[in-house]
Design a protein around this motif. Structure first.
Motif, PDB file in Angstrom:
ATOM      1  N   GLY A   1       0.314  25.363   6.341  1.00  0.00           N
ATOM      2  CA  GLY A   1      -0.134  23.889   6.109  1.00  0.00           C
ATOM      3  C   GLY A   1      -1.181  23.664   4.851  1.00  0.00           C
ATOM      4  N   ALA A   2      -1.924  22.434   5.344  1.00  0.00           N
ATOM      5  CA  ALA A   2      -2.790  22.151   4.293  1.00  0.00           C
ATOM      6  C   ALA A   2      -2.466  21.693   2.875  1.00  0.00           C
ATOM      7  N   HIS A   3      -1.056  20.933   3.004  1.00  0.00           N
ATOM      8  CA  HIS A   3      -0.770  20.296   1.542  1.00  0.00           C
ATOM      9  C   HIS A   3      -0.004  18.996   1.751  1.00  0.00           C
ATOM     10  N   SER A   4      -0.107  18.237   0.932  1.00  0.00           N
ATOM     11  CA  SER A   4       0.740  17.032   1.102  1.00  0.00           C
ATOM     12  C   SER A   4       1.832  16.891  -0.280  1.00  0.00           C
TER      13      SER A   4
ATOM     14  N   GLY B   1      12.779  12.743  16.574  1.00  0.00           N
ATOM     15  CA  GLY B   1      12.074  13.991  16.084  1.00  0.00           C
ATOM     16  C   GLY B   1      13.007  15.079  15.100  1.00  0.00           C
ATOM     17  N   THR B   2      12.290  15.666  14.246  1.00  0.00           N
ATOM     18  CA  THR B   2      12.973  16.239  13.290  1.00  0.00           C
ATOM     19  C   THR B   2      12.650  17.820  13.292  1.00  0.00           C
ATOM     20  N   SER B   3      11.298  18.129  14.050  1.00  0.00           N
ATOM     21  CA  SER B   3      10.793  19.563  13.813  1.00  0.00           C
ATOM     22  C   SER B   3      11.728  20.679  14.651  1.00  0.00           C
TER      23      SER B   3
ATOM     24  N   TRP C   1      16.945  14.012  19.124  1.00  0.00           N
ATOM     25  CA  TRP C   1      16.716  15.209  17.781  1.00  0.00           C
ATOM     26  C   TRP C   1      17.655  14.863  16.838  1.00  0.00           C
ATOM     27  N   PHE C   2      17.054  14.940  15.592  1.00  0.00           N
ATOM     28  CA  PHE C   2      17.715  14.447  14.484  1.00  0.00           C
ATOM     29  C   PHE C   2      18.218  15.675  13.600  1.00  0.00           C
ATOM     30  N   VAL C   3      19.310  15.641  12.848  1.00  0.00           N
ATOM     31  CA  VAL C   3      19.455  16.623  11.770  1.00  0.00           C
ATOM     32  C   VAL C   3      20.020  15.749  10.733  1.00  0.00           C
ATOM     33  N   MET C   4      19.532  16.104   9.586  1.00  0.00           N
ATOM     34  CA  MET C   4      19.805  15.351   8.327  1.00  0.00           C
ATOM     35  C   MET C   4      21.456  15.729   7.805  1.00  0.00           C
ATOM     36  N   GLN C   5      22.010  14.716   7.335  1.00  0.00           N
ATOM     37  CA  GLN C   5      23.502  14.971   7.027  1.00  0.00           C
ATOM     38  C   GLN C   5      23.221  14.833   5.174  1.00  0.00           C
TER      39      GLN C   5
ATOM     40  N   TRP D   1      10.661  29.007   6.652  1.00  0.00           N
ATOM     41  CA  TRP D   1       9.763  30.010   7.700  1.00  0.00           C
ATOM     42  C   TRP D   1      10.082  29.883   9.101  1.00  0.00           C
ATOM     43  N   LYS D   2      10.803  28.821   9.470  1.00  0.00           N
ATOM     44  CA  LYS D   2      11.083  28.911  10.659  1.00  0.00           C
ATOM     45  C   LYS D   2      12.531  29.657  10.988  1.00  0.00           C
ATOM     46  N   ILE D   3      13.259  29.551  10.166  1.00  0.00           N
ATOM     47  CA  ILE D   3      14.451  30.433  10.098  1.00  0.00           C
ATOM     48  C   ILE D   3      14.102  32.012   9.814  1.00  0.00           C
TER      49      ILE D   3
ATOM     50  N   ALA E   1       1.794  12.499   5.539  1.00  0.00           N
ATOM     51  CA  ALA E   1       1.580  13.110   4.025  1.00  0.00           C
ATOM     52  C   ALA E   1       2.545  14.177   3.874  1.00  0.00           C
ATOM     53  N   GLY E   2       3.340  14.321   4.701  1.00  0.00           N
ATOM     54  CA  GLY E   2       4.504  15.432   4.330  1.00  0.00           C
ATOM     55  C   GLY E   2       5.793  14.980   3.506  1.00  0.00           C
ATOM     56  N   ALA E   3       6.312  16.025   3.093  1.00  0.00           N
ATOM     57  CA  ALA E   3       7.511  15.871   2.191  1.00  0.00           C
ATOM     58  C   ALA E   3       8.413  14.602   2.921  1.00  0.00           C
ATOM     59  N   VAL E   4       8.887  14.739   4.103  1.00  0.00           N
ATOM     60  CA  VAL E   4       9.485  13.658   4.747  1.00  0.00           C
ATOM     61  C   VAL E   4       8.695  12.510   4.842  1.00  0.00           C
ATOM     62  N   GLY E   5       7.502  12.796   5.561  1.00  0.00           N
ATOM     63  CA  GLY E   5       6.673  11.523   5.976  1.00  0.00           C
ATOM     64  C   GLY E   5       6.520  10.613   4.707  1.00  0.00           C
TER      65      GLY E   5
ATOM     66  N   ASP F   1      -6.477   9.630  11.214  1.00  0.00           N
ATOM     67  CA  ASP F   1      -6.940  11.014  10.893  1.00  0.00           C
ATOM     68  C   ASP F   1      -6.625  11.850  12.106  1.00  0.00           C
ATOM     69  N   TYR F   2      -5.610  12.654  12.126  1.00  0.00           N
ATOM     70  CA  TYR F   2      -5.141  13.545  13.279  1.00  0.00           C
ATOM     71  C   TYR F   2      -6.222  14.549  13.583  1.00  0.00           C
ATOM     72  N   ARG F   3      -6.979  14.927  12.706  1.00  0.00           N
ATOM     73  CA  ARG F   3      -7.891  16.106  13.097  1.00  0.00           C
ATOM     74  C   ARG F   3      -9.378  15.309  13.711  1.00  0.00           C
ATOM     75  N   SER F   4      -9.710  14.062  13.377  1.00  0.00           N
ATOM     76  CA  SER F   4     -10.890  13.625  13.959  1.00  0.00           C
ATOM     77  C   SER F   4     -10.906  12.278  15.081  1.00  0.00           C
TER      78      SER F   4
HETATM   79  N1  LIG Z   1      16.059  18.178  11.356  1.00  0.00           N
HETATM   80  C1  LIG Z   1      15.986  17.848  10.221  1.00  0.00           C
HETATM   81  O1  LIG Z   1      17.265  17.561   9.634  1.00  0.00           O
HETATM   82  C2  LIG Z   1      14.921  18.025   9.046  1.00  0.00           C
HETATM   83  C3  LIG Z   1      15.114  17.864   7.995  1.00  0.00           C
HETATM   84  C4  LIG Z   1      13.867  17.996   7.080  1.00  0.00           C
HETATM   85  C5  LIG Z   1      12.584  18.395   7.726  1.00  0.00           C
HETATM   86  N2  LIG Z   1      12.569  18.633   8.954  1.00  0.00           N
HETATM   87  C6  LIG Z   1      11.415  19.063   9.652  1.00  0.00           C
HETATM   88  O2  LIG Z   1      10.620  17.913   9.814  1.00  0.00           O
HETATM   89  C7  LIG Z   1       9.296  18.187   9.663  1.00  0.00           C
HETATM   90  C8  LIG Z   1       8.521  17.810   8.330  1.00  0.00           C
HETATM   91  O3  LIG Z   1       9.190  18.258   7.239  1.00  0.00           O
HETATM   92  P1  LIG Z   1       8.268  18.131   5.672  1.00  0.00           P
HETATM   93  O4  LIG Z   1       9.257  18.924   4.834  1.00  0.00           O
HETATM   94  O5  LIG Z   1       7.736  16.970   5.689  1.00  0.00           O
HETATM   95  O6  LIG Z   1       7.123  19.161   6.327  1.00  0.00           O
HETATM   96  P2  LIG Z   1       5.696  19.412   5.315  1.00  0.00           P
HETATM   97  O7  LIG Z   1       6.004  18.772   3.894  1.00  0.00           O
HETATM   98  O8  LIG Z   1       5.133  20.595   5.565  1.00  0.00           O
HETATM   99  O9  LIG Z   1       5.119  18.016   6.046  1.00  0.00           O
HETATM  100  C9  LIG Z   1       4.224  18.324   7.485  1.00  0.00           C
HETATM  101  C10 LIG Z   1       3.118  17.445   7.499  1.00  0.00           C
HETATM  102  O10 LIG Z   1       2.693  17.362   8.688  1.00  0.00           O
HETATM  103  C11 LIG Z   1       1.203  17.321   8.856  1.00  0.00           C
HETATM  104  N3  LIG Z   1       0.747  17.572  10.095  1.00  0.00           N
HETATM  105  C12 LIG Z   1       0.689  18.871  10.806  1.00  0.00           C
HETATM  106  N4  LIG Z   1      -0.029  18.754  11.846  1.00  0.00           N
HETATM  107  C13 LIG Z   1       0.049  17.306  11.980  1.00  0.00           C
HETATM  108  C14 LIG Z   1      -0.333  16.513  13.231  1.00  0.00           C
HETATM  109  N5  LIG Z   1      -0.946  16.975  14.312  1.00  0.00           N
HETATM  110  N6  LIG Z   1      -0.478  15.150  12.927  1.00  0.00           N
HETATM  111  C15 LIG Z   1      -0.153  14.578  11.883  1.00  0.00           C
HETATM  112  N7  LIG Z   1       0.243  15.243  10.849  1.00  0.00           N
HETATM  113  C16 LIG Z   1       0.425  16.527  11.200  1.00  0.00           C
HETATM  114  C17 LIG Z   1       0.853  18.468   7.674  1.00  0.00           C
HETATM  115  O11 LIG Z   1      -0.407  18.124   7.197  1.00  0.00           O
HETATM  116  P3  LIG Z   1      -1.373  19.253   6.903  1.00  0.00           P
HETATM  117  O12 LIG Z   1      -1.407  19.427   5.340  1.00  0.00           O
HETATM  118  O13 LIG Z   1      -2.887  18.569   6.959  1.00  0.00           O
HETATM  119  O14 LIG Z   1      -1.146  20.443   7.837  1.00  0.00           O
HETATM  120  C18 LIG Z   1       1.974  18.056   6.499  1.00  0.00           C
HETATM  121  O15 LIG Z   1       1.599  17.262   5.732  1.00  0.00           O
HETATM  122  C19 LIG Z   1       9.550  19.836   9.559  1.00  0.00           C
HETATM  123  O16 LIG Z   1       9.121  20.297  11.038  1.00  0.00           O
HETATM  124  C20 LIG Z   1      10.752  20.299   9.004  1.00  0.00           C
HETATM  125  O17 LIG Z   1      11.256  21.629   9.541  1.00  0.00           O
HETATM  126  C21 LIG Z   1      13.661  18.543   9.745  1.00  0.00           C
END
Ligand SMILES: NC(=O)c1ccc[n+]([C@@H]2O[C@H](COP(=O)([O-])OP(=O)(O)OC[C@H]3O[C@@H](n4cnc5c(N)ncnc54)[C@H](OP(=O)(O)O)[C@@H]3O)[C@@H](O)[C@H]2O)c1
Length: 307
Positions: A295-298, A232-234, A250-254, A44-46, A152-156, A192-195
């Motif tokens: 958002g809102a998924h793990s 940072g990856t975002s 700033w990090f980019v996956m290889q 979606w960023k693209i 809780a995200g895919a990378v995290g 808990d980042y919300r509260s």
């Molecule tokens: N540079 C690179 O090579 C590279 C490679 C992979 C990914 N990325 C980037 O890395 C980021 C994470 O990727 P992903 O695949 O893990 O994304 P993802 O699965 O969408 O996970 C993002 C997570 O961040 C949580 N979140 C949102 N706002 C937050 C906050 N303020 N504090 C703490 N957590 C929060 C979301 O929780 P909710 O569900 O509660 O919203 C979600 O669990 C993205 O920006 C992606 O584009 C970059």
């Protein structure tokens, strides 16, 4: 063949199911019949044009950055795989949301026998990004204090496990039900980042993994030790948000086929957890990309092309 095409930058409808010509494998490439592809925030960023400076594109373009499937044919000088081999990998570019993709064979790992294609498609980008960003400044040391934003995200989710396996003290930020999930992955402390405000609860961090951007980056400098670093990856914004004298990267996956093969083997044997949060059919990819933005998924959403 079917593809998911971005014609112009925009919202959900800018991405559509289309017909595209089947590619030909170039030198060092194999043709992969895609069985599953991971959905990523980069989609979606693209789509929105938000990263058009970092990733310049010629439109229309087929989206999708990682896949799992079966080798159909090999191009000139491609010798690693045979027709019928199951493979998985990041493309290091775009085009995974198509029935057949030409991929540099060096980027592909063999899919372990015990791993399904949907599970395999969830791994390449997230697991490699987590491993490489955690170890970006050198191998993470036992006892290091690591803060994972977006745990809780895919990378995290992977980063929490890798940091814990390396003997680090791991703090993860997440929300709601995801807090228990992140604890289950091995985090020593969850916020808990919300509260809650993490800066009130966390200190003396050696490494911040900023898988979330914006003011989360600005607020994290105060919890880092003076010599600590933030990766940072975002988006590349972390560079502009790094104060003088501090270490922000700033990090980019290889693509790394050998590392991916090792991590996939760990998932297959159960020593590394990978969470597929949602499985969608091919036609639902545009909507799944939009849900990822909201958002809102793990864990990870994956498109199953065989549905
Ligand atoms: N540079 C690179 O090579 C590279 C490679 C992979 C990914 N990325 C980037 O890395 C980021 C994470 O990727 P992903 O695949 O893990 O994304 P993802 O699965 O969408 O996970 C993002 C997570 O961040 C949580 N979140 C949102 N706002 C937050 C906050 N303020 N504090 C703490 N957590 C929060 C979301 O929780 P909710 O569900 O509660 O919203 C979600 O669990 C993205 O920006 C992606 O584009 C970059």
């Amino acid at each position: 063949m079917r593809s998911i095409l971005l014609r112009n930058y925009g919202g959900e409808t800018a991405v559509q199911v289309a017909e595209s010509p089947k590619p030909v494998a170039g030198p060092g490439q194999v043709l992969v019949r895609v069985r599953a592809a991971g959905i990523n925030p980069l989609d979606w960023k693209i789509r929105e044009g938000a990263v058009r400076d970092a990733f310049p594109l010629q439109l229309p373009a087929v989206l999708g950055i990682e896949l799992a499937g079966v080798v159909e044919a090999s191009g000139p000088d491609a010798t690693r795989f045979q027709a019928g081999d199951r493979v998985m990998g990041p493309l290091g570019g775009l085009g995974a949301y198509a029935d057949v993709v030409a991929v540099d064979e060096a980027r592909l790992a063999r899919t372990p026998e015990r791993l399904g294609d949907v599970e395999a498609a969830a791994l390449p980008v997230a697991s490699l990004a987590a491993w490489q960003s955690l170890n970006f400044l050198g191998p993470i040391q036992p006892g290091a204090r690591v803060l994972v934003h977006g745990a809780a995200g895919a990378v995290g989710g992977f980063a929490v496990q890798f940091a814990r396996q390396a003997g680090a003290f791991v703090v993860g930020t997440a929300a709601g039900e995801d807090l228990a999930y992140v604890r289950g992955l091995g985090a020593d402390q969850v916020v808990d980042y919300r509260s809650q405000r993490f800066e009130d609860l966390v200190a003396d961090i050696d490494l911040v993994l900023a898988y979330v951007g914006g003011d989360v980056i600005d607020r994290s400098w105060q919890v880092l030790k003076p010599a600590g670093a933030m990766v940072g990856t975002s988006s590349p914004e972390i560079l502009a948000r790094t104060p003088p004298g501090r270490q922000g990267h700033w990090f980019v996956m290889q693509p790394d086929a050998a590392l991916l093969e090792r991590l996939a083997a760990d998932v297959a044997r159960g020593t590394l957890k990978a969470k597929v949060s949602e499985v969608v059919g091919f036609d639902d990819i545009p909507a799944a990309i939009e849900r990822n933005r909201a958002g809102a998924h793990s864990g990870k959403a994956v498109a199953d092309f065989t549905r």
